[in-house]
Scaffold this motif. Structure first.
Motif, mmCIF file in Angstrom:
data_model
loop_
_atom_site.group_PDB
_atom_site.id
_atom_site.type_symbol
_atom_site.label_atom_id
_atom_site.label_comp_id
_atom_site.label_asym_id
_atom_site.label_seq_id
_atom_site.Cartn_x
_atom_site.Cartn_y
_atom_site.Cartn_z
ATOM 1 N N PRO A 1 0.788 -1.234 0.000
ATOM 2 C CA PRO A 1 0.000 0.000 0.000
ATOM 3 C C PRO A 1 0.818 1.281 0.000
ATOM 4 O O PRO A 1 0.285 2.356 -0.277
ATOM 5 N N GLY A 2 2.113 1.204 0.339
ATOM 6 C CA GLY A 2 2.872 2.417 0.622
ATOM 7 C C GLY A 2 2.999 3.372 -0.542
ATOM 8 O O GLY A 2 3.202 4.574 -0.345
ATOM 9 N N GLU A 3 2.867 2.861 -1.775
ATOM 10 C CA GLU A 3 3.061 3.693 -2.962
ATOM 11 C C GLU A 3 1.818 4.489 -3.347
ATOM 12 O O GLU A 3 1.843 5.234 -4.330
ATOM 13 N N TYR A 4 0.727 4.346 -2.572
ATOM 14 C CA TYR A 4 -0.558 4.909 -2.984
ATOM 15 C C TYR A 4 -1.179 5.717 -1.841
ATOM 16 O O TYR A 4 -0.871 5.485 -0.665
ATOM 17 N N TYR B 1 -7.364 -2.536 1.307
ATOM 18 C CA TYR B 1 -6.268 -1.845 0.624
ATOM 19 C C TYR B 1 -6.301 -2.131 -0.871
ATOM 20 O O TYR B 1 -6.058 -1.238 -1.688
ATOM 21 N N LEU B 2 -6.592 -3.373 -1.240
ATOM 22 C CA LEU B 2 -6.723 -3.694 -2.661
ATOM 23 C C LEU B 2 -7.795 -2.825 -3.312
ATOM 24 O O LEU B 2 -7.584 -2.247 -4.382
ATOM 25 N N ASP B 3 -8.944 -2.719 -2.662
ATOM 26 C CA ASP B 3 -10.015 -1.872 -3.185
ATOM 27 C C ASP B 3 -9.537 -0.439 -3.372
ATOM 28 O O ASP B 3 -9.736 0.178 -4.424
ATOM 29 N N ARG B 4 -8.876 0.102 -2.344
ATOM 30 C CA ARG B 4 -8.481 1.517 -2.393
ATOM 31 C C ARG B 4 -7.338 1.753 -3.385
ATOM 32 O O ARG B 4 -7.278 2.810 -4.020
ATOM 33 N N THR C 1 -5.886 4.165 -8.738
ATOM 34 C CA THR C 1 -5.332 4.104 -10.086
ATOM 35 C C THR C 1 -6.418 4.113 -11.155
ATOM 36 O O THR C 1 -6.129 4.369 -12.329
ATOM 37 N N GLY C 2 -7.650 3.802 -10.751
ATOM 38 C CA GLY C 2 -8.758 3.799 -11.702
ATOM 39 C C GLY C 2 -8.985 2.471 -12.394
ATOM 40 O O GLY C 2 -9.881 2.360 -13.225
ATOM 41 N N VAL D 1 -0.675 -5.839 -8.633
ATOM 42 C CA VAL D 1 -0.058 -5.107 -7.528
ATOM 43 C C VAL D 1 1.196 -5.825 -7.048
ATOM 44 O O VAL D 1 1.327 -7.048 -7.183
ATOM 45 N N ARG D 2 2.111 -5.044 -6.483
ATOM 46 C CA ARG D 2 3.264 -5.661 -5.829
ATOM 47 C C ARG D 2 2.801 -6.375 -4.570
ATOM 48 O O ARG D 2 1.903 -5.912 -3.866
ATOM 49 N N LEU D 3 3.438 -7.493 -4.276
ATOM 50 C CA LEU D 3 3.008 -8.367 -3.190
ATOM 51 C C LEU D 3 3.984 -8.280 -2.030
ATOM 52 O O LEU D 3 5.185 -8.531 -2.193
#
Length: 365
Positions: free
Chosen positions: A35-38, A202-205, A210-211, A216-218
């Motif tokens: 999540p850190g990149e977003y 977090y996946l949802d957000r 990004t739209g 995603v990175r794991l």
């Protein structure tokens, strides 16, 4: 113990189902979306980071050495303005805290109102790269370091700060960050390939931010050095004190030391807050920084001691001008022959279900 998994629809992207760990997923390795990149931080994240005593001790040691008598710029100041406040505690003359995420900046304003240093602490809602000022600071402190060191945009932001915002002779905290790589087999580490249930929001957000969905990175929770079947080597080197190189490719030559299987690489950081202090090792020590897994081969490859894995790890800026995309090219030489693999890990690109691993993780109705 985890006892298998079940598939669950994402709440806001209901065309996608993902495997979710059953039982108690906190006692062994599980998967998280990174999540850190977003811009998806919530109170849980800030509370979790605030409990990272390893990070706190390293930054405190560095600021104790360098803060006194200096003017300070804190980039990515966060909810609690921790490092700007700590610098002032250790004798900094004044501090300017910069926070780009609007929701976090609102929380930071509340922290500023309660701060005993509010007469010497300025908060700006901005990305540091957007600051237009002729002012130069004696000390730049930041914690915009990802589980891959540069994944949160540290190379771009801190190279810009070093060039435009740091006074001659100024100090950067942290001093240096190296991302290391070692070979692993994810399917052996996580036999029930499933996300931690708390990772689903977090996946949802992330997909909202990004739209669109993408690979995603794991993050792997609770990784330890014995997960790695090879030695390790740097694949991303960021020298903030010199002005980090934003785009580059580095090559790691890895040798297998434990018989097993390999399907990808595990990445983790060594972070020097101060050049004279030992680094934070995110694999050997439990910290808020996790370890990141990137696939290299569609299927696991059997290896034995002495086999060689060559990893070429490149980083280029994505089209947002801040965050990097990473490209991995791998060559594994074993007694059974040579195996070639590759993977493109984008920050927000539309690559989705690009290989068997991600096809298994993300199902479409």
């Amino acid at each position: 113990m985890i006892n298998g998994f079940r598939r669950k629809r994402l709440s806001r992207h209901r065309e996608i189902t993902v495997p979710v760990a059953l039982g108690d997923p906190d006692d062994r390795l599980t998967l998280w979306a990174s999540p850190g990149e977003y811009p998806v931080y919530d109170s849980y994240d800030y509370d979790y980071m605030a409990e990272d005593k390893v990070c706190e001790s390293a930054y405190e040691s560095a600021l104790r050495e360098v803060a006194a008598g200096r003017t300070v710029l804190d980039i990515g100041a966060g909810r609690d303005l921790d490092w700007a406040t700590l610098a002032l505690e250790y004798g900094a003359l004044e501090a300017t805290a910069v926070e780009g995420m609007e929701s976090t900046a609102r929380l930071a304003r509340k922290a500023l109102e309660k701060s005993p240093y509010r007469d010497r602490l300025t908060l700006l809602h901005s990305w540091s790269t957007d600051l237009e000022t002729d002012r130069r600071f004696d000390l730049c402190v930041s914690e915009i370091i990802g589980s891959i060191g540069g994944s949160e945009g540290a190379a771009m932001a801190l190279a810009d700060a070093h060039a435009r915002l740091l006074a001659p002779g100024g100090v950067m905290v942290p001093h240096r960050c190296v991302t290391l790589a070692g070979a692993v087999c994810l399917r052996d580490l996580v036999p029930d390939l499933a996300f931690h249930p708390e990772s689903l929001p977090y996946l949802d957000r992330i997909f909202d931010s990004t739209g669109h969905p993408f690979d995603v990175r794991l993050l792997l929770s609770h990784s330890t050095p014995d997960a790695v079947t090879t030695d390790h080597a740097p694949v991303e080197t960021l020298d903030f004190a010199e002005g980090a190189v934003i785009e580059a490719e580095e090559t790691a030559e890895l040798t297998v030391h434990t018989a097993g299987r390999v399907d990808g690489i595990l990445l983790w950081i060594n972070l020097w807050a101060h050049p004279d202090d030992p680094p934070i090792d995110a694999l050997a020590t439990e910290t808020a920084w996790g370890t990141t897994y990137l696939p290299c081969f569609d299927q696991p490859v059997a290896v034995r001691p002495g086999d060689r894995l060559t990893v070429r790890f490149g980083r280029t800026l994505s089209d947002d001008g801040r965050h990097p995309d990473y490209r991995v090219r791998a060559r594994l030489d074993t007694v059974s022959g040579t195996h070639n693999g590759a993977f493109l890990s984008t920050h927000h690109g539309e690559v989705f279900r690009s290989n068997p691993l991600y096809e298994e993780l993300f199902s479409l109705r």
